[in-house]
Structure formats: C-alpha cells, structure tokens
Design a protein around this motif. Structure first.
Motif, short mmCIF file in Angstrom:
data_model
loop_
_atom_site.label_atom_id
_atom_site.label_comp_id
_atom_site.label_asym_id
_atom_site.label_seq_id
_atom_site.Cartn_x
_atom_site.Cartn_y
_atom_site.Cartn_z
N LEU A 15 0.84 -1.20 0.00
CA LEU A 15 0.00 0.00 0.00
C LEU A 15 0.87 1.25 0.00
CD1 LEU A 15 -3.13 0.61 2.23
CD2 LEU A 15 -1.32 2.32 2.12
N ARG A 18 2.54 1.97 -3.36
CA ARG A 18 1.66 2.59 -4.35
C ARG A 18 1.44 4.06 -4.03
NH1 ARG A 18 -0.49 -2.70 -4.36
NH2 ARG A 18 -1.91 -2.32 -2.63
N ALA A 19 1.31 4.39 -2.75
CA ALA A 19 1.14 5.79 -2.37
C ALA A 19 2.38 6.61 -2.72
CB ALA A 19 0.84 5.89 -0.88
N TRP A 22 2.67 7.25 -6.42
CA TRP A 22 1.78 8.35 -6.80
C TRP A 22 2.41 9.69 -6.46
CZ3 TRP A 22 -1.64 11.31 -3.33
CH2 TRP A 22 -2.55 12.11 -4.03
N ARG A 199 -6.28 10.76 -2.80
CA ARG A 199 -6.38 9.44 -3.41
C ARG A 199 -6.27 8.37 -2.33
NH1 ARG A 199 -3.03 7.03 -8.63
NH2 ARG A 199 -3.89 4.92 -8.52
N SER A 200 -7.02 7.30 -2.48
CA SER A 200 -6.99 6.18 -1.53
C SER A 200 -6.26 4.99 -2.15
CB SER A 200 -8.41 5.77 -1.13
OG SER A 200 -9.04 6.82 -0.41
N PHE A 201 -5.63 4.22 -1.27
CA PHE A 201 -4.81 3.09 -1.70
C PHE A 201 -5.25 1.84 -0.94
CE2 PHE A 201 -2.53 6.98 -2.33
CZ PHE A 201 -2.06 6.85 -3.63
N ALA A 263 -8.06 0.14 3.34
CA ALA A 263 -7.73 1.25 2.45
C ALA A 263 -7.30 2.44 3.29
CB ALA A 263 -8.93 1.63 1.58
N THR A 265 -6.17 6.70 2.97
CA THR A 265 -6.35 7.87 2.11
C THR A 265 -5.24 8.89 2.33
OG1 THR A 265 -8.75 7.54 2.14
CG2 THR A 265 -7.96 9.69 1.42
#
Length: 273
Positions: A15, A18-19, A22, A199-201, A263, A265
């Motif tokens: 997670l 990915r954050a 971004w 954005r949420s991951f 998830a 955010t």
C-alpha cells in the motif's frame, strides 16, 4: 508498540509503495523529505528507496523508535542520507536545518490536539513549491467473513464502534484538543496550500493468509481484546478468545478464510512559490 508498528508497516508495504509511487509523479527530485511521526522508520526507508537522490529526516517524539529507524536505514544502506530528529510535533520541526520539499505525516496528525495549527506549522516548514502529504482516513481493516461460524455475525463492525468511541476519547484528552471537521482539503487550503489532491490506496491480501498476515491479525485482535474486553459484549469477548486460541480450528492461526483488506487515504497540497 515498536514490534506492532513495524509489523504493520512491513505488512502494509504494498500500500505504501503505491502511495509513494503516486507522490513521485508529482514531487520530482526532492532534496529533503521529512517523515513527521515516523515511528520505527519503515516508511521513512521506503521514501529513501523511492527517492534515491533525497535526504530523509525521520521525526518522532520517541527516541527508542528513532533508534530503530536509524538501525533500519543502516541495514538498508541509507545512512549517508538519513537522519533523525527527536521531539514533539509540530514544534520540533523548527530544529530542522532546511525546509522540506516533501513533508509526510502518515497517520500522525490525529495525535496532535490542534490539527489546524499543526497543518499551518507543517506548511511553514515547506520549501517554495514543496508538497505536504498527510495520510488520514480510509476504511477499517477487515480480516474475517461477516459470519465467521462462531459467535454472532458482524463482530468486526462492533469492534469498529468500540474503536471509534476510543478514538473520540483519545482526541478529546489530547493537550489543546480542538474539534475539527475532517475536511482535509479545506484544512490544507486554510494552511495556505494550493492544488489539493486526494487518493486512496488499497491493501488486499486475500485468503489464505500468510504467516506474517496471521501474526499481524492475531496481534491486532489481541490488542482489541485487551483494550475493550471489559466493555464489550460477553459473547463477542468469548468469540475473540476462540479466535486467539492457537489450538482452535476456528482461530486466526488456523482458519483458511483469513485475509487482510483495508484502504488508506492520502491528501496532498503544494506551497506557493
């Protein structure tokens, strides 16, 4: 708390990766990254990996946690561009020698009584065109089916309610606590920042769970059992006892349907030039 914090961050690494990927699309070649409320430094070191040209400063009130962060950075070969700073947020950031090109606060802001004032202080420590990124909000973690075959269905939803009550008490008891509508883009704008984005991951570790995931779930449920055992429904307490029993086929150590799903955010905004 250190082993629990490390285990959680290590399990949640996909997670965070990915954050950070971004963020890397928006924050190019930062000179200094500050991890405000770094804990044991798992995410701090992920920043060092994601941004190989950046210096990373892990900031936390706990010197023992920062020692673990420094040790992790040394193991991974980041010592020459990794530092630590101990003290209470947000004031300790004034001791940093340089403004940050990226300031990250991963689930640390809600531990500060006046979140609006803290965001303003974070913004002051940004370089021109610097980015503030906070991880707040998201969805509660889920580990089990709604009807898990023992006890009353909906156990995790009831545990969520107990945690929400605890969170409200924790916030109210913080020094200088101020009630705040958790409209993070609006609060970032109030701190003088522009171009807010959200954005949420997702972390999706499906069944059957790995040994690491099982250990994390068992530790998480044990903490809930210890924290809320005196106030929760007796049937739910008995269900948790079975879930935590390594010898019980219905327990989290052995059941085949155990998973981890959650998830988180991230909200970002930029300081004007």
């Amino acid at each position: 708390m250190a082993p629990h914090l490390e285990a959680q961050a290590e399990l949640f690494t996909p997670l965070y990766e990915r954050a950070l990927a971004w963020l890397a699309k928006e924050v190019t070649e930062p000179g200094l990254i500050v991890d405000a409320g770094s804990g044991p430094g798992v995410v701090s070191c992920l920043f060092a990996e994601t941004f190989p040209g950046a210096r990373v400063l892990a900031v936390d009130f706990s010197e023992p946690l920062l020692e673990r962060a420094g040790e992790r950075a040394a193991r991974l070969g980041y010592t020459d561009r990794f530092g630590t700073l101990a003290g209470e947020l947000p004031g300790v950031l004034a001791d940093s020698d340089y403004p940050a090109d990226l300031l990250w606060a991963g689930r640390s802001l809600h531990h500060l009584g006046d979140q609006r004032a803290a965001l303003a202080a974070f913004a002051e420590r940004l370089a021109p065109s610097g980015t503030l990124a906070i991880m707040e909000g998201g969805l509660p973690s889920r580990f089990l089916p709604r009807d898990l075959g023992i006890g009353r269905p909906g156990l995790e939803a009831r545990l969520d309610a107990l945690e929400a009550e605890w969170f409200a008490r924790m916030r109210a008891d913080l020094p200088g606590s101020v009630d705040e509508v958790e409209d993070w883009p609006a609060l970032l704008a109030a701190a003088g920042l522009k171009h807010a984005r959200t954005r949420s991951f997702l972390l999706d570790l499906p069944a059957p769970a790995s040994d690491r995931a099982r250990a994390y779930v068992a530790d998480s449920l044990a903490r809930l059992r210890d924290g809320f055992g005196d106030v929760m429904d007796p049937e739910d307490r008995a269900t948790l006892d079975r879930l935590l029993d390594p010898a019980d086929p219905a327990g989290v150590h052995r059941r085949a349907d155990l998973f981890v799903l959650t998830a988180q955010t991230v909200h970002t905004a930029v300081k004007s030039v």
